[in-house]
Design an enzyme around this catalytic site. Sequence first.
Site, short mmCIF file in Angstrom:
data_model
loop_
_atom_site.label_atom_id
_atom_site.label_comp_id
_atom_site.label_asym_id
_atom_site.label_seq_id
_atom_site.Cartn_x
_atom_site.Cartn_y
_atom_site.Cartn_z
N ARG A 1 0.81 -1.22 0.00
CA ARG A 1 0.00 0.00 0.00
C ARG A 1 0.83 1.25 0.00
O ARG A 1 0.47 2.27 -0.60
CB ARG A 1 -0.91 0.02 1.22
CG ARG A 1 -2.09 -0.87 0.98
CD ARG A 1 -2.93 -0.92 2.20
NE ARG A 1 -3.60 -2.20 2.21
CZ ARG A 1 -4.75 -2.42 2.79
NH1 ARG A 1 -5.34 -1.45 3.45
NH2 ARG A 1 -5.29 -3.60 2.73
N ASP B 1 -13.48 -10.87 7.99
CA ASP B 1 -12.42 -10.23 8.75
C ASP B 1 -12.86 -9.21 9.79
O ASP B 1 -12.06 -8.43 10.24
CB ASP B 1 -11.44 -9.57 7.79
CG ASP B 1 -12.07 -8.40 7.07
OD1 ASP B 1 -13.31 -8.32 7.05
OD2 ASP B 1 -11.33 -7.56 6.55
N GLU B 2 -14.11 -9.21 10.11
CA GLU B 2 -14.53 -8.28 11.16
C GLU B 2 -15.51 -8.98 12.08
O GLU B 2 -16.28 -9.83 11.65
CB GLU B 2 -15.21 -7.05 10.54
CG GLU B 2 -14.27 -6.18 9.73
CD GLU B 2 -14.97 -4.94 9.20
OE1 GLU B 2 -15.87 -4.41 9.88
OE2 GLU B 2 -14.62 -4.52 8.10
#
Length: 650
Positions: free
Chosen positions: A28, A83-84
């Site tokens: 990123r 993922d949460e």
Amino acid sequence: MIRNPALRNVPLGIQQKNIIVTCNYVAREQGVTKLMFVTDAMEKCPQLVLVKGEDLTHYREMSYKLTELLMTYCPLVERLGFDENFMDITEVVEKRLRDNPESGEYSFTGHVYNNASINVKAIDHPRLAIGSHVAAELREVIYSKLGLTGCAGISTSKLLAKLVSGTFKPNQQTTLLPLSVKDIMGSLNGLQKIPGVGHQTAKRFQALGLVSVRDLQLFPLADLVREFGDNSAQRLRNLALGIDDTPVTPTGAPQSLSDEDSFKKMSSTKEVLQKVEDLLQSLLDRMQKDGRQPRTFRLTIRRYSATNKWFNRESKQCPIPNHIGQKITSGSSDALAQLMTIAMKLFHKVVDCYAAFHLTLINVCFSNLQTSSATSSSKGSITSFFAHVTSHSRMSQCQDDRSQSTVGRFVQEADLMRKTETSVKTNNWSNELLSEKGPVASSQSESVTGSTVGLGTKKKPNSPECQLPLNADPEVFRLLPVYIQNELLSPTCTHTSQTPLNHSPKSFTAATSPLKNGLCKVNNSHHITLDNMDVLKYSGPSDKQTAINHRPSLDQQMFPEGASPGEEKSLNHVSSERSSKSKFPLDIDPMVFSELPPEIQRELLSEWRQQKPVLKIPFSKKQGKSQAKEKKGLPKSTQANNLLKYFKSS
DNA sequence: GTGGTGTAG
DNA sequence: GGTTCTACACCAC
């Protein structure tokens, strides 16, 4: 990254088809973003290491491990994607408050949203303060037990916990106090930043002249109701105001299991047959591990269209007869063939094979999953945990507790690929929530389209120009199932193979003599399963006030050594059944037989052993109606020829 | 229950 | 020039 720590410090991207579905922070920093095309990403970051991520198995497993781990601390865990996780930690907080009334007075750990501009005193927000410590502890446990890092948000609702969780990244946590709600809502850069407002809703807002969160807050409710209806209008308005009273609802086991693959173009029944078989095979494996019995099967396709290229899906579903459902659960080898029948019937309902078609996606799905108390099989699997843990009982127990005390939530998210986040919230002063993020997984399955053939044939059976190969008996041809006929006649079939067979080709032929020489081949497609990467970052709280566990985000090891996409299932079926060739009826060409898909081989063998006729039954190229019959009237008549189920047109 | 749409990661 | 693979909720019928 978990499996291959060496990848931790290199720019890493997870590739599905032609896009980077996610990437680590190193990548990123160099401009790589989610959903970027691989070519663009390589331009931005030539050193980018790509790992195939079509197969979600590893992510899914890690994701459930995380949810499971959180549930050991508090049963109120709601998953959001892979993922949460949201957690309602009210009870945990209340207990600490009871056990040690002063515990909340000391500090917050991690960041506090806008703490520079507000006068933060932990004593004014004891529950949120305690919640911040709970979140930190959970992140620490997640790191020590699973190796995952991530962020957390702590606040009084799922909405707020989620919004605040990303304030400091990676691997950090932030608490949002009630007095900062207005600030955080005002900070959102556009209506689509509100969780629950997607592309379509944002477009409708825009048509109403609404662009900012502020615009929506001020828009007359009556006008909003006109556009969205009562419920949605109120909900959207509340979201814009930072109000969310939806409870953290324990997710439990998934309500459906599906497998899909996308591709540029699929236009022959033969390819569809192969693709569906591959998808089903993999789905069956998962279903069996889950342990529940699916009652409904759905087939979804996406057709290419110039205008709405990627988004329109069409589906057909039907109940799964109990006897087949049981085979799925028990892992019977018949299950695949029987489901293929069902799947192809649905396919013919949704796609007219006599007309040209262009599909870009196929999805197979089991839903209406029932826990049969009888199937206590797979205990070990992660998903079976959810299948057998009654989330209901846990949930109701919790809710009872909650009713006597304060409401709170804990939100946790973990991003397998990148980071984990945790957020906690509290309602006013009496409630607290915490959230954390767990591993995110994403990957795809890559499919190899098989094709090829050896037939020089014609078009439709009825069409004048239709000509069968010289060695094909028209009578026999007529008896073939429609989609096989089509397949034989389709352009892809008529000429040579278009696509090289990368893998063990199997010839798919109706094993009767007249056609034995030239049939369509369908190769097994494989899924190339890749390893996913998971990475996570868990950032420790680094607050000005109290920096508890700050960790350098290390990441994991999800990659086996070379991070080489493992081809998990290269099927080389053929050989196994070959030895039984002595049992072949005289009119069967062993060579042709050897190229049949293994399921077909097995079925044929089994039927020959029982001396059942093969391909005896005339096909009624019926649609629809015959279905019911098949399901019921199966008892004996079915046995007449199991192979038919593969061929029967709906 | 079925099929389509929207949202999310 | 090209948008992945899941999973869920909601709605109309």
